[in-house]
Design a protein around this motif. Structure first.
Motif, mmCIF file in Angstrom:
data_model
loop_
_atom_site.group_PDB
_atom_site.id
_atom_site.type_symbol
_atom_site.label_atom_id
_atom_site.label_comp_id
_atom_site.label_asym_id
_atom_site.label_seq_id
_atom_site.Cartn_x
_atom_site.Cartn_y
_atom_site.Cartn_z
ATOM 1 N N ASN A 66 -11.499 -2.364 2.595
ATOM 2 C CA ASN A 66 -10.161 -2.059 3.101
ATOM 3 C C ASN A 66 -9.123 -3.122 2.715
ATOM 4 O O ASN A 66 -7.946 -3.018 3.090
ATOM 5 N N GLN A 67 -9.549 -4.118 1.968
ATOM 6 C CA GLN A 67 -8.608 -5.091 1.426
ATOM 7 C C GLN A 67 -8.246 -4.783 -0.031
ATOM 8 O O GLN A 67 -7.516 -5.552 -0.669
ATOM 9 N N THR A 68 -8.744 -3.673 -0.528
ATOM 10 C CA THR A 68 -8.299 -3.179 -1.833
ATOM 11 C C THR A 68 -6.818 -2.854 -1.731
ATOM 12 O O THR A 68 -6.406 -2.043 -0.891
ATOM 13 N N SER A 69 -6.011 -3.487 -2.565
ATOM 14 C CA SER A 69 -4.566 -3.346 -2.432
ATOM 15 C C SER A 69 -3.857 -4.087 -3.557
ATOM 16 O O SER A 69 -4.480 -4.756 -4.377
ATOM 17 N N GLY B 1 11.061 -1.555 4.488
ATOM 18 C CA GLY B 1 10.765 -0.151 4.716
ATOM 19 C C GLY B 1 9.587 0.286 3.872
ATOM 20 O O GLY B 1 9.034 -0.513 3.095
ATOM 21 N N THR B 2 9.222 1.545 3.989
ATOM 22 C CA THR B 2 8.041 2.055 3.288
ATOM 23 C C THR B 2 8.316 2.418 1.838
ATOM 24 O O THR B 2 7.399 2.755 1.109
ATOM 25 N N GLY B 3 9.590 2.364 1.424
ATOM 26 C CA GLY B 3 9.912 2.589 0.027
ATOM 27 C C GLY B 3 10.267 4.031 -0.291
ATOM 28 O O GLY B 3 9.798 4.967 0.369
ATOM 29 N N THR B 4 11.122 4.183 -1.296
ATOM 30 C CA THR B 4 11.483 5.505 -1.832
ATOM 31 C C THR B 4 11.282 5.478 -3.335
ATOM 32 O O THR B 4 11.845 4.616 -4.020
ATOM 33 N N ARG B 5 10.483 6.415 -3.807
ATOM 34 C CA ARG B 5 10.232 6.479 -5.249
ATOM 35 C C ARG B 5 11.274 7.388 -5.886
ATOM 36 O O ARG B 5 11.321 8.588 -5.597
ATOM 37 N N LEU B 6 12.115 6.816 -6.716
ATOM 38 C CA LEU B 6 13.141 7.577 -7.442
ATOM 39 C C LEU B 6 12.584 7.951 -8.802
ATOM 40 O O LEU B 6 12.175 7.082 -9.570
ATOM 41 N N GLN B 7 12.552 9.245 -9.061
ATOM 42 C CA GLN B 7 12.073 9.750 -10.355
ATOM 43 C C GLN B 7 13.239 10.443 -11.046
ATOM 44 O O GLN B 7 13.759 11.432 -10.518
ATOM 45 N N VAL B 8 13.646 9.923 -12.184
ATOM 46 C CA VAL B 8 14.763 10.488 -12.923
ATOM 47 C C VAL B 8 14.214 11.287 -14.101
ATOM 48 O O VAL B 8 13.470 10.747 -14.922
ATOM 49 N N PHE B 9 14.622 12.548 -14.160
ATOM 50 C CA PHE B 9 14.145 13.452 -15.217
ATOM 51 C C PHE B 9 15.243 13.689 -16.254
ATOM 52 O O PHE B 9 16.421 13.741 -15.911
ATOM 53 N N LEU C 8 -5.990 -5.843 -6.536
ATOM 54 C CA LEU C 8 -7.365 -6.203 -6.184
ATOM 55 C C LEU C 8 -8.155 -4.955 -5.814
ATOM 56 O O LEU C 8 -7.708 -4.159 -4.982
ATOM 57 N N LEU C 9 -9.305 -4.822 -6.428
ATOM 58 C CA LEU C 9 -10.236 -3.746 -6.095
ATOM 59 C C LEU C 9 -11.501 -4.388 -5.540
ATOM 60 O O LEU C 9 -12.123 -5.225 -6.209
ATOM 61 N N ASP D 1 0.832 -1.183 0.000
ATOM 62 C CA ASP D 1 0.000 0.000 0.000
ATOM 63 C C ASP D 1 0.875 1.244 0.000
ATOM 64 O O ASP D 1 1.931 1.254 0.661
ATOM 65 N N PRO D 2 0.464 2.296 -0.709
ATOM 66 C CA PRO D 2 1.273 3.512 -0.770
ATOM 67 C C PRO D 2 1.592 4.050 0.621
ATOM 68 O O PRO D 2 0.703 4.164 1.480
#
Lengths: 113, 113
Positions: free
Chosen positions: A84-87, B104-112, A110-111, A38-39
């Motif tokens: 809440n299980q949408t993921s 971990g919660t992650g890091t989004r790398l965006q390369v321009f 899953l939606l 999840d984000p």
């Protein structure tokens, strides 16, 4: 080439439905895992299986169950789907080693409506 | 309990610039550390892992990470990024005596360009 496949890339279900997510690996790995992604929360472990018919709860098992009748197949079951299980659900496998790489499937989005 | 912190949820960078993605872990007697990458619409794949020995670990695609025990960090670096490095990067730790990973919660790398 190692391969973990998941039965669906996208799935739309209604609240209250029973949902099956299937995962198959061709590497003869003992360990298999189900995560949800999840984000902002990263990956969280739902269930873990270290052998056929063996399972262990992860960090967020509530609302889920699993089945591992054959070594190559690990199923995640949502007994009564809720919104809440949408993921995104990711399956992985690895050999029984603390240092082992986990190999991931492409994920099932899953939606639940 | 073991935990992993990725302080940066997003890192924007121009192509050919250097990049560092930060990861800190909670202290433990022994720890195994991993970086995984998730390209758009794919599952995760291993970039590199630290098991023991040299504190500088080299991985695929020109990435490297440095284990720093005193600062409990395992930062990921690349001296010159490409557009194709655009992805989400996850740091993970293997808790003692278990085959499971904590992400971990992650890091989004965006390369321009």
């Amino acid at each position: 080439d190692v391969k973990v496949t998941q039965s669906s890339r996208y799935l739309v279900k209604r609240t209250g439905e029973k949902v099956f997510l299937e995962c198959v690996q061709d590497m003869d790995h003992e360990n298999m895992f189900w995560y949800r992604q999840d984000p902002g929360l990263g990956l969280r472990l739902i269930y873990f299986s270290y052998d056929v018919k063996m399972k262990e709860k992860g960090d967020i098992p509530e609302g889920y169950s699993v089945s591992r009748e054959k070594k190559e197949r690990f199923s995640l079951i949502l007994e009564s789907a809720s919104t809440n299980q949408t993921s995104m659900y990711l399956c992985a496998s690895s050999p029984p080693d603390l240092l082992a790489t986990q190999y991931f499937g492409p994920g099932t989005r899953l939606l639940v409506l | 309990a073991q935990s992993v912190t990725q302080l940066d949820s997003q890192v924007p960078v121009f192509e050919e610039a250097p990049v560092e993605l930060r990861c800190n872990y909670s202290s433990s007697v022994s720890v195994y550390l991993f970086w995984y990458v998730q390209y758009p619409n794919q599952g995760l794949q291993l970039l590199l892992k630290y098991l023991s020995g040299s504190t500088l670990v080299k991985g695929i695609n020109g990435f490297e990470a440095e284990f720093n025990k005193s600062q409990t960090s395992f930062h990921l670096r690349k001296p010159s990024v490409h557009i194709s490095d655009t992805a989400e990067y996850f740091c993970a730790v293997n808790p003692d005596n278990t085959d499971k990973l904590i992400f971990g919660t992650g890091t989004r790398l965006q390369v321009f360009p």
